[in-house]
Design a protein around this motif. Structure first.
Motif, PDB file in Angstrom:
ATOM      1  N   PHE A  46       0.834  -1.201   0.000  1.00  0.00           N
ATOM      2  CA  PHE A  46       0.000   0.000   0.000  1.00  0.00           C
ATOM      3  C   PHE A  46       0.871   1.255   0.000  1.00  0.00           C
ATOM      4  CE2 PHE A  46      -2.950   3.079   2.013  1.00  0.00           C
ATOM      5  CZ  PHE A  46      -4.009   2.959   1.120  1.00  0.00           C
ATOM      6  N   ALA A  47       1.973   1.203   0.763  1.00  0.00           N
ATOM      7  CA  ALA A  47       2.886   2.345   0.820  1.00  0.00           C
ATOM      8  C   ALA A  47       3.541   2.605  -0.534  1.00  0.00           C
ATOM      9  CB  ALA A  47       3.961   2.102   1.881  1.00  0.00           C
ATOM     10  N   MET A  48       3.844   1.544  -1.285  1.00  0.00           N
ATOM     11  CA  MET A  48       4.553   1.691  -2.553  1.00  0.00           C
ATOM     12  C   MET A  48       3.722   2.416  -3.609  1.00  0.00           C
ATOM     13  SD  MET A  48       7.626   0.615  -2.314  1.00  0.00           S
ATOM     14  CE  MET A  48       8.143   0.416  -4.015  1.00  0.00           C
ATOM     15  N   ILE A  49       2.406   2.420  -3.463  1.00  0.00           N
ATOM     16  CA  ILE A  49       1.570   3.176  -4.399  1.00  0.00           C
ATOM     17  C   ILE A  49       1.907   4.663  -4.291  1.00  0.00           C
ATOM     18  CG2 ILE A  49      -0.790   3.780  -5.049  1.00  0.00           C
ATOM     19  CD1 ILE A  49      -1.637   1.137  -3.629  1.00  0.00           C
ATOM     20  N   GLY A  50       1.939   5.152  -3.041  1.00  0.00           N
ATOM     21  CA  GLY A  50       2.293   6.550  -2.827  1.00  0.00           C
ATOM     22  C   GLY A  50       3.753   6.832  -3.131  1.00  0.00           C
ATOM     23  N   ALA A  51       4.621   5.836  -2.857  1.00  0.00           N
ATOM     24  CA  ALA A  51       6.058   6.034  -3.069  1.00  0.00           C
ATOM     25  C   ALA A  51       6.377   6.315  -4.528  1.00  0.00           C
ATOM     26  CB  ALA A  51       6.829   4.800  -2.597  1.00  0.00           C
ATOM     27  N   SER A  52       5.561   5.768  -5.439  1.00  0.00           N
ATOM     28  CA  SER A  52       5.835   5.935  -6.865  1.00  0.00           C
ATOM     29  C   SER A  52       5.329   7.273  -7.408  1.00  0.00           C
ATOM     30  CB  SER A  52       5.184   4.792  -7.654  1.00  0.00           C
ATOM     31  OG  SER A  52       3.780   4.812  -7.474  1.00  0.00           O
ATOM     32  N   ALA A 246      15.331  -0.164 -13.777  1.00  0.00           N
ATOM     33  CA  ALA A 246      16.442   0.713 -13.389  1.00  0.00           C
ATOM     34  C   ALA A 246      16.087   1.599 -12.203  1.00  0.00           C
ATOM     35  CB  ALA A 246      16.855   1.574 -14.585  1.00  0.00           C
ATOM     36  N   THR A 247      14.918   2.233 -12.251  1.00  0.00           N
ATOM     37  CA  THR A 247      14.588   3.232 -11.227  1.00  0.00           C
ATOM     38  C   THR A 247      13.921   2.652  -9.990  1.00  0.00           C
ATOM     39  OG1 THR A 247      12.465   3.716 -12.294  1.00  0.00           O
ATOM     40  CG2 THR A 247      14.349   5.051 -12.967  1.00  0.00           C
ATOM     41  N   ASN A 248      13.490   1.396 -10.052  1.00  0.00           N
ATOM     42  CA  ASN A 248      12.941   0.739  -8.866  1.00  0.00           C
ATOM     43  C   ASN A 248      13.819  -0.408  -8.390  1.00  0.00           C
ATOM     44  OD1 ASN A 248      10.660   2.417  -9.351  1.00  0.00           O
ATOM     45  ND2 ASN A 248       9.368   0.928  -8.342  1.00  0.00           N
ATOM     46  N   GLN A 252      18.277   2.340  -4.645  1.00  0.00           N
ATOM     47  CA  GLN A 252      18.297   2.065  -3.210  1.00  0.00           C
ATOM     48  C   GLN A 252      17.066   2.626  -2.509  1.00  0.00           C
ATOM     49  OE1 GLN A 252      20.215   0.162  -1.464  1.00  0.00           O
ATOM     50  NE2 GLN A 252      19.406   0.704   0.548  1.00  0.00           N
ATOM     51  N   ASP A 253      16.576   3.768  -2.993  1.00  0.00           N
ATOM     52  CA  ASP A 253      15.401   4.404  -2.404  1.00  0.00           C
ATOM     53  C   ASP A 253      14.200   3.463  -2.439  1.00  0.00           C
ATOM     54  OD1 ASP A 253      13.378   6.038  -1.613  1.00  0.00           O
ATOM     55  OD2 ASP A 253      13.624   7.524  -3.181  1.00  0.00           O
ATOM     56  N   MET A 254      13.888   2.907  -3.617  1.00  0.00           N
ATOM     57  CA  MET A 254      12.703   2.065  -3.766  1.00  0.00           C
ATOM     58  C   MET A 254      12.922   0.656  -3.199  1.00  0.00           C
ATOM     59  SD  MET A 254      10.777   4.314  -5.043  1.00  0.00           S
ATOM     60  CE  MET A 254       9.295   3.487  -5.575  1.00  0.00           C
ATOM     61  N   MET A 255      14.089   0.070  -3.457  1.00  0.00           N
ATOM     62  CA  MET A 255      14.337  -1.300  -2.996  1.00  0.00           C
ATOM     63  C   MET A 255      14.505  -1.379  -1.490  1.00  0.00           C
ATOM     64  SD  MET A 255      13.936  -3.440  -5.350  1.00  0.00           S
ATOM     65  CE  MET A 255      14.598  -4.936  -4.627  1.00  0.00           C
ATOM     66  N   GLN A 256      14.871  -0.260  -0.864  1.00  0.00           N
ATOM     67  CA  GLN A 256      15.018  -0.260   0.593  1.00  0.00           C
ATOM     68  C   GLN A 256      13.688  -0.618   1.261  1.00  0.00           C
ATOM     69  OE1 GLN A 256      17.056   3.222   1.880  1.00  0.00           O
ATOM     70  NE2 GLN A 256      17.394   2.491   3.948  1.00  0.00           N
ATOM     71  N   ARG A 257      12.589  -0.167   0.653  1.00  0.00           N
ATOM     72  CA  ARG A 257      11.275  -0.524   1.182  1.00  0.00           C
ATOM     73  C   ARG A 257      10.980  -2.009   0.935  1.00  0.00           C
ATOM     74  NH1 ARG A 257      10.965   4.410  -1.428  1.00  0.00           N
ATOM     75  NH2 ARG A 257       9.767   6.103  -0.483  1.00  0.00           N
ATOM     76  N   ASN A 258      11.206  -2.442  -0.322  1.00  0.00           N
ATOM     77  CA  ASN A 258      10.901  -3.835  -0.672  1.00  0.00           C
ATOM     78  C   ASN A 258      11.723  -4.835   0.136  1.00  0.00           C
ATOM     79  OD1 ASN A 258       9.003  -3.138  -2.674  1.00  0.00           O
ATOM     80  ND2 ASN A 258      10.613  -2.807  -4.167  1.00  0.00           N
ATOM     81  N   LEU A 330      -0.355  17.476  -2.361  1.00  0.00           N
ATOM     82  CA  LEU A 330       0.926  18.020  -2.815  1.00  0.00           C
ATOM     83  C   LEU A 330       1.991  17.876  -1.738  1.00  0.00           C
ATOM     84  CD1 LEU A 330       2.298  19.641  -5.135  1.00  0.00           C
ATOM     85  CD2 LEU A 330       1.692  21.717  -3.873  1.00  0.00           C
ATOM     86  N   ALA A 331       1.643  18.239  -0.504  1.00  0.00           N
ATOM     87  CA  ALA A 331       2.605  18.153   0.599  1.00  0.00           C
ATOM     88  C   ALA A 331       3.027  16.712   0.850  1.00  0.00           C
ATOM     89  CB  ALA A 331       2.007  18.757   1.870  1.00  0.00           C
ATOM     90  N   SER A 332       2.054  15.796   0.868  1.00  0.00           N
ATOM     91  CA  SER A 332       2.383  14.394   1.148  1.00  0.00           C
ATOM     92  C   SER A 332       3.254  13.802   0.055  1.00  0.00           C
ATOM     93  CB  SER A 332       1.101  13.569   1.299  1.00  0.00           C
ATOM     94  OG  SER A 332       0.366  13.544   0.098  1.00  0.00           O
ATOM     95  N   SER A 333       2.944  14.093  -1.208  1.00  0.00           N
ATOM     96  CA  SER A 333       3.728  13.520  -2.305  1.00  0.00           C
ATOM     97  C   SER A 333       5.133  14.091  -2.345  1.00  0.00           C
ATOM     98  CB  SER A 333       3.015  13.757  -3.645  1.00  0.00           C
ATOM     99  OG  SER A 333       2.776  15.130  -3.843  1.00  0.00           O
ATOM    100  N   ALA A 334       5.283  15.359  -2.006  1.00  0.00           N
ATOM    101  CA  ALA A 334       6.608  15.989  -2.077  1.00  0.00           C
ATOM    102  C   ALA A 334       7.498  15.631  -0.896  1.00  0.00           C
ATOM    103  CB  ALA A 334       6.441  17.506  -2.148  1.00  0.00           C
ATOM    104  N   TYR A 335       6.984  15.829   0.304  1.00  0.00           N
ATOM    105  CA  TYR A 335       7.829  15.640   1.483  1.00  0.00           C
ATOM    106  C   TYR A 335       8.154  14.171   1.728  1.00  0.00           C
ATOM    107  CZ  TYR A 335       6.835  20.544   2.298  1.00  0.00           C
ATOM    108  OH  TYR A 335       6.741  21.908   2.148  1.00  0.00           O
ATOM    109  N   ASN A 336       7.237  13.293   1.404  1.00  0.00           N
ATOM    110  CA  ASN A 336       7.532  11.864   1.576  1.00  0.00           C
ATOM    111  C   ASN A 336       8.592  11.396   0.602  1.00  0.00           C
ATOM    112  OD1 ASN A 336       5.258  12.262   3.163  1.00  0.00           O
ATOM    113  ND2 ASN A 336       4.537  10.193   2.858  1.00  0.00           N
ATOM    114  N   ALA A 337       8.499  11.879  -0.657  1.00  0.00           N
ATOM    115  CA  ALA A 337       9.510  11.506  -1.654  1.00  0.00           C
ATOM    116  C   ALA A 337      10.889  12.009  -1.219  1.00  0.00           C
ATOM    117  CB  ALA A 337       9.136  12.082  -3.019  1.00  0.00           C
TER     118      ALA A 337
END
Length: 478
Positions: A46-52, A246-248, A252-258, A330-337
């Motif tokens: 569920f978190a990865m939906i927002g992460a992308s 390549a980007t997931n 390290q950013d994306m795979m760290q979650r996985n 906007l705030a959630s998508s920016a600051y979380n990324a």
């Protein structure tokens, strides 16, 4: 919307994120870097939906439907195939090797030069990409809230980066995952309610909304007409596959979650579930984009592209709740990324570049905390530098550079997995630099050399291919 209301909305979101961060705070390095491999797969999914979805995506995807229609979904279809490759090829490999940073694979497979090359390419790409994403959001907040109150941009940046540092400096990847859960909720609620209020204002029922979107020329999804066009289906689809890998898979950013899941099987379930939901969420963003343009035409508005969604959401046309939802999304998508990028940069720099894996637990903790603060300061400096230059071409150049830096990573990992031979490790950095340079030359002359052909995201494939071929030339002979 009133500037005070905007800042209060962002402030409430900050408080919510900090509460989650301190709830998930930790002092252990393993918790910061990988969540001690204890994350539930469905939470990560569920978190990865927002992460992308970054702040740029949140604003730009609805704004681009007037030019590319639903063509973005061609890329997302490729993402699905790429995600399956990550899930069933890379993930079991990384779990089997018990990696904290995915670039440790390059050290085991090739040597230290390749290892440091991969880590530096990731560092440059992620730092610039994260800074640009946060800059664009800071810029919007400056225009809507800080400028009317006479607050300078540097204070805006200091508050934003300080918040990102504060909520990640103890929780690490655990804070990032739970922050992304909140972000996903905010994005889904924001998009659904924005669609509802805009459709209601236009007098459209549920079936009428789908009919209006389907009848619009902006809803065209598949482009098979012109192979030279950047929107051509196979360009987008193939680029989507390799871009996702390549980007997931190599980020390290994306795979760290996985890699925070308990085992590779749970991580695979998370990735399959998240990519299917991501397709649905992106489709909702594109439908919102069509409604925004229909709404703008009905009200005689001239805004297009990135300016359209902010203008409608925060303008006098709709209830204030729409503007509040826009600011929250906007705030959630920016600051979380930015928070996820800061955590990943800290992990990679501490482990890969400074050799933290060979130090004691206490020394790693001290080093990690200093690196984390240093990364936050550097991110703030880069954002201020981009603002001083104040040019969209700089933003475009940074994104182009980021896409080029993933090519050598993809080529190195592909060679390491497919081929069995060893290479002359000391020459790997030169190959990794030469590949993007060759791609840049190819891109600049493509229309002249290939009868009007224009490269799109598939330039990443050629970048990886050149790296792969270069490593073939470096194979050690027995």
């Amino acid at each position: 919307m009133n500037a005070i209301i905007i800042l209060i909305t962002v402030g409430i979101y900050f408080i919510l994120q900090l509460a989650v961060s301190f709830r998930k705070s930790t002092t252990a390095n393993s918790d910061f870097f990988s969540g001690s491999r204890q994350s539930k797969w469905y939470i990560v999914a569920f978190a990865m939906i927002g992460a992308s979805i970054s702040g740029v995506t949140y604003v730009s995807v609805p704004g681009m439907v007037n030019k590319s229609g639903f063509g973005y979904l061609q890329l997302v279809m490729g993402f699905i195939v790429g995600q399956l490759i990550i899930a069933f090829v890379l993930t079991p490999l990384f779990y089997r090797m018990k990696l904290t940073s995915v670039y440790e694979y390059l050290s085991n497979r090739f040597g230290l030069k390749a290892y440091h090359t991969g880590a530096w390419f990731f560092f440059i790409s992620k730092m610039l990409g994260a800074a640009v994403r946060l800059f664009l959001v800071c810029f919007i907040l400056q225009m809507l809230a800080f400028d009317p109150l006479g607050i300078p941009f540097i204070v805006n940046v200091f508050i934003s980066v300080g918040f990102v540092w504060l909520y990640t400096h103890r929780g690490g990847v655990k804070s990032v995952i739970w922050a992304d859960v909140i972000k996903t909720c905010c994005l889904i609620i924001s998009v659904v309610l924005c669609i509802y209020f805009i459709a209601r204002d236009m007098g459209l029922s549920l079936t009428g909304t789908f009919h209006a979107i389907g009848q619009s020329s902006m809803s065209k999804m598949l482009f098979f007409d012109d192979p030279n066009d950047k929107q051509f289906f196979f360009k987008q689809f193939l680029a989507g596959i390799f871009t996702m890998i390549a980007t997931n898979g190599l980020d390290q950013d994306m795979m760290q979650r996985n890699l925070s899941c308990r085992n590779s099987r749970e991580s695979q379930k998370n990735m399959i579930f998240s990519i299917v939901l991501q397709f649905v969420v992106v489709s909702a963003f594109l439908m919102l984009g069509v409604l925004l343009y229909l709404f703008a035409a009905q009200h005689g508005m001239s805004e297009t592209g990135d300016k359209l969604f902010p203008a409608i959401a925060t303008g006098p046309y709709l209830p204030m709740i729409v503007g509040i939802l826009f600011i929250v999304g906007l705030a959630s998508s920016a600051y979380n990324a930015a928070g996820a990028a800061l955590t990943a940069l800290t992990t990679s720099f501490t482990i890969d570049i400074l050799g933290g894996h060979s130090l004691s637990e206490n020394r790693v903790k001290s080093l990690r905390q200093r690196v984390h603060l240093g990364m936050a300061i550097l991110m703030g400096v880069v954002i201020i530098a981009i603002n001083i230059l104040n040019s969209t071409s700089v933003v475009d150049a940074v994104y182009t550079l980021a896409s080029y830096t993933y090519g050598p990573l993809l080529g190195m990992f592909a060679f390491g997995i497919i081929m069995k031979q060893q290479v002359h490790d000391r020459y790997v950095p030169w190959v990794a630099i030469a590949a993007p340079v060759l791609c840049l030359i190819l891109d600049k002359h493509s229309m002249q050399w290939f009868n009007g052909y224009q490269f799109s995201y598939e330039i990443l494939i050629f970048n990886a291919l050149f790296t792969f071929l270069g490593l073939c030339l470096l194979i050690r002979r027995k």
